[in-house]
Design an enzyme around this catalytic site. Structure first.
Site, mmCIF file in Angstrom:
data_model
loop_
_atom_site.group_PDB
_atom_site.id
_atom_site.type_symbol
_atom_site.label_atom_id
_atom_site.label_comp_id
_atom_site.label_asym_id
_atom_site.label_seq_id
_atom_site.Cartn_x
_atom_site.Cartn_y
_atom_site.Cartn_z
ATOM 1 N N ILE A 121 0.771 -0.825 0.469
ATOM 2 C CA ILE A 121 0.132 -0.076 0.163
ATOM 3 C C ILE A 121 1.035 1.130 -0.083
ATOM 4 C CG2 ILE A 121 -0.099 -0.034 2.739
ATOM 5 C CD1 ILE A 121 -3.044 1.210 1.840
ATOM 6 N N GLU A 240 -5.409 -2.172 11.748
ATOM 7 C CA GLU A 240 -3.721 -2.369 11.338
ATOM 8 C C GLU A 240 -3.054 -1.314 12.192
ATOM 9 O OE1 GLU A 240 -2.639 1.358 8.922
ATOM 10 O OE2 GLU A 240 -0.534 0.891 8.735
ATOM 11 N N ARG A 241 -2.871 -0.467 12.563
ATOM 12 C CA ARG A 241 -2.570 -0.202 14.544
ATOM 13 C C ARG A 241 -2.679 -1.392 15.205
ATOM 14 N NH1 ARG A 241 -4.972 5.928 13.411
ATOM 15 N NH2 ARG A 241 -2.907 6.356 11.903
ATOM 16 N N THR A 363 3.546 7.820 13.539
ATOM 17 C CA THR A 363 3.833 7.515 14.922
ATOM 18 C C THR A 363 3.082 8.212 15.730
ATOM 19 O OG1 THR A 363 3.265 10.480 13.945
ATOM 20 C CG2 THR A 363 5.113 9.663 12.750
HETATM 21 C C1 LIG Z 1 10.086 0.961 7.424
HETATM 22 C C2 LIG Z 1 9.136 1.444 7.195
HETATM 23 C C3 LIG Z 1 7.855 1.215 6.707
HETATM 24 C C4 LIG Z 1 7.271 1.761 5.939
HETATM 25 N N1 LIG Z 1 6.319 1.037 4.707
HETATM 26 C C5 LIG Z 1 5.378 1.459 4.603
HETATM 27 C C6 LIG Z 1 4.407 1.357 3.696
HETATM 28 O O1 LIG Z 1 4.031 -0.083 3.673
HETATM 29 N N2 LIG Z 1 3.460 1.984 2.596
HETATM 30 C C7 LIG Z 1 3.507 4.014 3.317
HETATM 31 O O2 LIG Z 1 2.346 4.726 3.041
HETATM 32 N N3 LIG Z 1 4.271 4.223 4.380
HETATM 33 C C8 LIG Z 1 5.181 3.316 4.518
HETATM 34 N N4 LIG Z 1 5.962 4.095 5.650
HETATM 35 C C9 LIG Z 1 5.771 5.174 5.525
HETATM 36 C C10 LIG Z 1 5.055 5.685 7.050
HETATM 37 O O3 LIG Z 1 4.142 5.448 7.321
HETATM 38 C C11 LIG Z 1 5.877 7.469 7.955
HETATM 39 O O4 LIG Z 1 7.260 7.602 7.252
HETATM 40 C C12 LIG Z 1 5.169 7.609 8.832
HETATM 41 O O5 LIG Z 1 3.617 7.801 8.145
HETATM 42 C C13 LIG Z 1 5.861 9.323 9.417
HETATM 43 O O6 LIG Z 1 5.916 10.010 8.091
HETATM 44 P P1 LIG Z 1 7.241 10.748 7.890
HETATM 45 O O7 LIG Z 1 8.012 10.073 7.275
HETATM 46 O O8 LIG Z 1 6.424 11.320 5.771
HETATM 47 O O9 LIG Z 1 7.324 11.785 8.978
HETATM 48 P P2 LIG Z 1 6.367 12.986 8.790
HETATM 49 O O10 LIG Z 1 5.370 13.027 8.805
HETATM 50 O O11 LIG Z 1 7.435 13.999 8.260
HETATM 51 O O12 LIG Z 1 6.783 13.531 10.555
HETATM 52 C C14 LIG Z 1 8.582 13.727 11.170
HETATM 53 C C15 LIG Z 1 8.192 13.790 12.819
HETATM 54 O O13 LIG Z 1 7.038 15.651 13.034
HETATM 55 C C16 LIG Z 1 5.962 14.606 14.264
HETATM 56 N N5 LIG Z 1 4.858 14.846 14.391
HETATM 57 C C17 LIG Z 1 4.101 14.606 12.056
HETATM 58 N N6 LIG Z 1 2.916 15.521 12.441
HETATM 59 C C18 LIG Z 1 2.690 16.159 14.278
HETATM 60 C C19 LIG Z 1 2.193 16.781 14.871
HETATM 61 N N7 LIG Z 1 0.584 16.948 14.344
HETATM 62 N N8 LIG Z 1 2.228 16.860 15.865
HETATM 63 C C20 LIG Z 1 3.639 16.814 16.278
HETATM 64 N N9 LIG Z 1 4.602 16.180 15.785
HETATM 65 C C21 LIG Z 1 4.363 15.503 14.418
HETATM 66 C C22 LIG Z 1 5.865 13.231 12.965
HETATM 67 O O14 LIG Z 1 5.860 12.548 14.791
HETATM 68 C C23 LIG Z 1 7.674 12.799 13.618
HETATM 69 O O15 LIG Z 1 8.569 13.013 14.373
HETATM 70 C C24 LIG Z 1 7.206 3.277 6.264
HETATM 71 C C25 LIG Z 1 7.899 3.663 6.549
HETATM 72 C C26 LIG Z 1 8.843 3.470 7.191
HETATM 73 C C27 LIG Z 1 10.328 3.636 8.396
#
Ligand SMILES: Cc1cc2nc3c(=O)[nH]c(=O)nc-3n(C[C@H](O)[C@H](O)[C@H](O)COP(=O)(O)OP(=O)(O)OC[C@H]3O[C@@H](n4cnc5c(N)ncnc54)[C@H](O)[C@@H]3O)c2cc1C
Length: 375
Positions: A121, A240-241, A363
């Protein structure tokens, strides 16, 4: 103590445990070196009913969520967090099952259950992770097709995937309310994949980037209604969660067992590591906290089975389980001394692999937001 499982679940657990011991563990280090799990493992798992266990035949292996839990827990307990069965079985397949037309289900689900087709996904983009309304991937209707342009990143099972559920914007002015889901077959021209990404853990997992360049997707590959994607994502996220929380708990329990064995064997200052009171207290705390977590998660699972698991409670499950996993694994690694830091012992890998669970599927900060807003 666990009242959730019937005898058939227990028999299935024995079968899954054997499969993990015989078909996964002897090869796992090699897959870690290669950065990918071979597609043949999926076919073997499918033949044994380990894929899509909670869906009825022919769309799945004909079990229930208890069977899905067994697969999640046995892989995690054996420290195999890099095997991507759960996204395939507990996320991608249910999307198709719950939202797909009969033709869409017939086309893809039996092949996913047999392991011929691997699912992924794709939501996350370089500029949109936590905040899905920032999604830029665009899908424009053009006659009997949608044309997709954009990029996705961190896609679990990405390299192996033959079918990807892609979240794209069909109505950019509507933000999150203009998102739609598409079933994209990976062999379509206009779709290219990056190599397995270099990560600090889960090396056997072929997480990758995807690129869409004038990718023409037949209109009958739209999943559900146009512009209803965000609502669908919200509906499916509780399962999922919870699945991530179950992985975290079983993984930490497995590593606690391994650490108990190690600390009973290793002697320091004339006593076993586990006989020093400080260390015994760490182990006792770990066991107590995991026992409490287990009771909560089994209750969440029961609520999910009865279709009444609240998304806020699912967020609590993921937050508690993944944060506890991080704290406990750090202490268990410490109890191994220098051997904890060597890649010879599983605890070091477990510690690095587990770090992702506080990030993907939303997260910990996003979980706190969800819970906080509900107060
Ligand atoms: C091993 C791995 C597998 C994954 N698999 C998938 C997959 O199969 N499909 C898919 O679509 N995605 C996947 N992901 C992506 C994952 O869902 C995202 O990395 C995650 O949702 C965070 O998004 P970002 O990395 O862009 O961080 P960002 O959204 O840029 O966040 C950066 C920081 O800001 C914080 N933050 C964000 N919003 C807020 C808020 N409102 N208040 C306070 N803090 C906040 C976050 O918690 C984080 O600490 C995967 C990631 C990893 C590492």
């Amino acid at each position: 103590m666990r009242t959730l499982f019937r005898d058939d679940h227990q028999l299935f657990r024995d079968q899954v445990r054997r499969f993990v011991e015989q078909r996964i563990l002897p090869h796992y280090q090699g897959w870690e070196r290669n950065g990918i799990t071979p597609a043949s493992l999926w076919r073997e798992a499918g033949a044994q009913g380990l894929l899509c266990p909670a869906l009825p035949a022919p769309y799945g292996a004909g079990g229930d969520f208890g069977h899905a839990m067994v697969v999640i827990e046995e892989l995690a307990r054996a420290n195999c967090l890099g095997i991507g069965f759960s996204i395939h079985s507990d996320m991608v397949a249910p999307y198709l099952y719950n939202l797909g037309t009969p033709a869409q289900k017939d086309r893809w689900l039996p092949a996913m259950a047999s392991g011929e087709l691997i699912g992924a996904i794709a939501m996350t983009e370089p500029g949109a992770g936590s905040d899905l309304k920032a999604i830029r991937c665009r899908a424009r209707r053009d006659g009997e097709h949608y044309v997709l342009d954009g990029q996705k990143t961190f896609i679990t099972n990405g390299v192996n995937a033959g079918l990807i559920i892609v979240v794209a914007s069909t109505e950019p002015d509507l933000g999150a309310r203009g998102l739609s889901l598409f079933c994209v077959e990976a062999n379509l021209p206009g779709l290219s994949k990056g190599p397995a990404m270099s990560k600090i853990g889960q090396h056997a997992q072929d997480t990758c980037e995807l690129f869409f360049d004038q990718l023409r997707v037949p209109a009958d590959c739209l999943l559900g209604e146009e512009n209803a994607g965000f609502e669908y994502l919200g509906r499916e996220l509780a399962r999922e969660r919870l699945a991530i929380a179950l992985r975290a708990a079983a993984h930490t329990e497995g590593m606690l067992e391994q650490t108990l064995a190690y600390t009973r064997e290793r002697k320091v200052f004339g006593k076993r590591v586990s006989d020093h009171q400080h260390n015994r207290f760490i182990l006792a705390d770990a066991r107590s906290r995991l026992t409490m977590l287990r009771v909560f998660l089994d209750d969440c699972a029961r609520q999910l089975i009865e279709e009444r698991l609240d998304p806020v409670v699912a967020a609590m499950a993921k937050l508690n389980a993944s944060e506890l996993q991080g704290q406990i694994l750090d202490q268990l690694l410490q109890l191994h001394g220098g051997y904890g830091y060597s890649s010879e012992y599983g605890i070091g890998r477990a510690w690095a692999d587990a770090r992702a669970l506080r990030i993907f599927g939303g997260t910990s900060e996003i979980m706190r937001e969800i819970i906080g807003r509900s107060l």
